[in-house]
Write a protein that holds these residues in place. Structure first.
Motif, mmCIF file in Angstrom:
data_model
loop_
_atom_site.group_PDB
_atom_site.id
_atom_site.type_symbol
_atom_site.label_atom_id
_atom_site.label_comp_id
_atom_site.label_asym_id
_atom_site.label_seq_id
_atom_site.Cartn_x
_atom_site.Cartn_y
_atom_site.Cartn_z
ATOM 1 N N PRO A 26 0.839 -1.198 0.000
ATOM 2 C CA PRO A 26 0.000 0.000 0.000
ATOM 3 C C PRO A 26 0.882 1.260 0.000
ATOM 4 O O PRO A 26 1.850 1.361 0.754
ATOM 5 C CB PRO A 26 -0.786 -0.111 1.317
ATOM 6 N N ILE A 27 0.552 2.199 -0.875
ATOM 7 C CA ILE A 27 1.305 3.443 -0.996
ATOM 8 C C ILE A 27 0.331 4.600 -0.829
ATOM 9 O O ILE A 27 -0.647 4.713 -1.578
ATOM 10 C CB ILE A 27 2.019 3.531 -2.358
ATOM 11 N N SER A 28 0.580 5.448 0.152
ATOM 12 C CA SER A 28 -0.327 6.555 0.432
ATOM 13 C C SER A 28 -0.152 7.679 -0.587
ATOM 14 O O SER A 28 0.871 7.769 -1.281
ATOM 15 C CB SER A 28 -0.080 7.101 1.841
ATOM 16 N N SER A 84 -4.405 18.133 -2.953
ATOM 17 C CA SER A 84 -4.824 18.384 -4.328
ATOM 18 C C SER A 84 -5.290 17.080 -4.975
ATOM 19 O O SER A 84 -4.994 15.987 -4.492
ATOM 20 C CB SER A 84 -3.668 18.977 -5.141
ATOM 21 N N ASN A 85 -6.027 17.198 -6.086
ATOM 22 C CA ASN A 85 -6.516 16.000 -6.768
ATOM 23 C C ASN A 85 -5.643 15.627 -7.956
ATOM 24 O O ASN A 85 -6.037 14.805 -8.786
ATOM 25 C CB ASN A 85 -7.962 16.207 -7.231
ATOM 26 N N VAL A 86 -4.450 16.239 -8.040
ATOM 27 C CA VAL A 86 -3.569 15.985 -9.183
ATOM 28 C C VAL A 86 -3.217 14.506 -9.283
ATOM 29 O O VAL A 86 -3.260 13.906 -10.369
ATOM 30 C CB VAL A 86 -2.283 16.834 -9.076
ATOM 31 N N LEU A 87 -2.874 13.882 -8.154
ATOM 32 C CA LEU A 87 -2.501 12.466 -8.179
ATOM 33 C C LEU A 87 -3.659 11.596 -8.649
ATOM 34 O O LEU A 87 -3.459 10.648 -9.415
ATOM 35 C CB LEU A 87 -2.035 12.014 -6.795
ATOM 36 N N ASP A 88 -4.869 11.901 -8.189
ATOM 37 C CA ASP A 88 -6.022 11.113 -8.603
ATOM 38 C C ASP A 88 -6.228 11.193 -10.112
ATOM 39 O O ASP A 88 -6.542 10.184 -10.757
ATOM 40 C CB ASP A 88 -7.274 11.604 -7.867
ATOM 41 N N VAL A 89 -6.046 12.388 -10.656
ATOM 42 C CA VAL A 89 -6.190 12.565 -12.101
ATOM 43 C C VAL A 89 -5.127 11.762 -12.849
ATOM 44 O O VAL A 89 -5.429 11.048 -13.818
ATOM 45 C CB VAL A 89 -6.097 14.061 -12.478
ATOM 46 N N LEU A 90 -3.871 11.859 -12.381
ATOM 47 C CA LEU A 90 -2.784 11.150 -13.051
ATOM 48 C C LEU A 90 -2.954 9.638 -12.946
ATOM 49 O O LEU A 90 -2.739 8.907 -13.930
ATOM 50 C CB LEU A 90 -1.439 11.571 -12.450
ATOM 51 N N ILE A 91 -3.336 9.153 -11.786
ATOM 52 C CA ILE A 91 -3.521 7.707 -11.618
ATOM 53 C C ILE A 91 -4.694 7.224 -12.473
ATOM 54 O O ILE A 91 -4.646 6.135 -13.061
ATOM 55 C CB ILE A 91 -3.718 7.360 -10.130
ATOM 56 N N GLY A 92 -5.727 8.043 -12.591
ATOM 57 C CA GLY A 92 -6.832 7.687 -13.474
ATOM 58 C C GLY A 92 -6.374 7.541 -14.917
ATOM 59 O O GLY A 92 -6.777 6.607 -15.625
ATOM 60 N N ARG A 93 -5.506 8.455 -15.355
ATOM 61 C CA ARG A 93 -4.975 8.376 -16.721
ATOM 62 C C ARG A 93 -4.114 7.133 -16.903
ATOM 63 O O ARG A 93 -4.191 6.452 -17.937
ATOM 64 C CB ARG A 93 -4.163 9.630 -17.026
ATOM 65 N N GLY A 115 -4.463 4.235 0.465
ATOM 66 C CA GLY A 115 -3.935 4.799 -0.769
ATOM 67 C C GLY A 115 -4.129 3.865 -1.941
ATOM 68 O O GLY A 115 -5.259 3.497 -2.286
ATOM 69 N N PHE A 116 -3.022 3.425 -2.535
ATOM 70 C CA PHE A 116 -3.064 2.609 -3.736
ATOM 71 C C PHE A 116 -2.058 1.459 -3.620
ATOM 72 O O PHE A 116 -1.116 1.508 -2.848
ATOM 73 C CB PHE A 116 -2.727 3.449 -4.978
ATOM 74 N N ARG A 117 -2.298 0.437 -4.462
ATOM 75 C CA ARG A 117 -1.383 -0.713 -4.485
ATOM 76 C C ARG A 117 -1.298 -1.226 -5.909
ATOM 77 O O ARG A 117 -2.321 -1.431 -6.556
ATOM 78 C CB ARG A 117 -1.873 -1.803 -3.538
ATOM 79 N N LEU A 118 -0.074 -1.441 -6.389
ATOM 80 C CA LEU A 118 0.127 -2.063 -7.702
ATOM 81 C C LEU A 118 0.325 -3.549 -7.500
ATOM 82 O O LEU A 118 1.257 -3.973 -6.790
ATOM 83 C CB LEU A 118 1.350 -1.467 -8.405
#
Length: 220
Positions: free
Chosen positions: A168-170, A187-196, A213-216
């Motif tokens: 897990p990565i915050s 900011s929502n910049v990370l959410d936008v980039l991860i969505g892309r 957060g997120f996990r690959l």
């Protein structure tokens, strides 16, 4: 990946910093040993490139203080000193690699990538997660052999994920490692980039971990 570059030669610092940015790294620069020591203690880095001949505080003292205070990020030492006992002093202070001036910037980039990769526990320069493949040295991503067309920021984020798979990565952790100083975790910049990135991957490899957060991973 975020790198601290501590080098007081302005021309050389500019050359190295530009090469690191072109290679996909976020770079913070310092030309003073006292400032470099402080940054290494208070900011989050994946690696430091450290010149031994810094003003204010010499590189060996900077490195010694980092290690005494538990900083474990890899350190690549730069120096004009080529004698063995000088290199030994650097390794004894906690250096992970040593590059004597003059050097090829291309070699520095290869060494930086190798140190970061090994510190994350990867033995080879080609990282894989299901159909996703990342050639670290070529900074090339592909899915089922087809190349991915990613922006610089997208490359930085996906590179960090690939080096830290199944963990897990915050959002704050991502921000600290893929941006120079000044990232706003709200900011929502990370959410936008991860969505892309998710759309470009076309496969469900980046998972949202509630509250973390997120996990690959190639496992759901």
């Amino acid at each position: 990946m975020r790198v601290l570059l501590a080098e007081d030669d302005a021309a050389l610092s500019e050359l190295i910093a530009n090469a690191l940015v072109d290679a996909g790294f976020a770079v913070d620069r310092s030309a003073d040993g006292v400032e470099a020591e402080y940054l290494g203690q208070t900011e989050t880095y994946d690696l430091a490139v450290l010149d031994l001949g810094l003003p204010g505080m010499d590189g060996l003292s900077v490195l010694g203080r980092w290690r005494d205070n538990g900083q474990r990020f890899p350190v690549l030492v730069l120096t004009a000193r080529s004698r063995w006992h000088d290199k030994l002093a650097g390794f004894n202070a906690g250096a992970d690699d040593y590059l004597t001036k003059p050097f090829l910037v291309e070699e520095l980039i290869v060494r930086v990538r190798a140190l970061i990769r090994r510190s994350a526990g990867h033995a080879t320069p080609v990282l894989r997660c299901g159909p996703l493949e990342f050639d670290v040295n070529a900074m090339r991503f592909s899915v089922d052999g087809a190349p991915l067309n990613l922006t610089t920021q997208e490359q930085r984020i996906l590179s960090y994920f690939m080096h830290h798979q199944d963990r897990p990565i915050s959002r704050a952790q991502l921000g600290e490692h893929v941006y120079e100083g000044g990232f706003d975790p709200d900011s929502n910049v990370l959410d936008v980039l991860i969505g892309r990135i998710r759309r470009k991957l076309g496969v469900a490899l980046i998972h949202t971990v509630r509250g973390q957060g997120f996990r690959l991973s190639d496992q759901a």
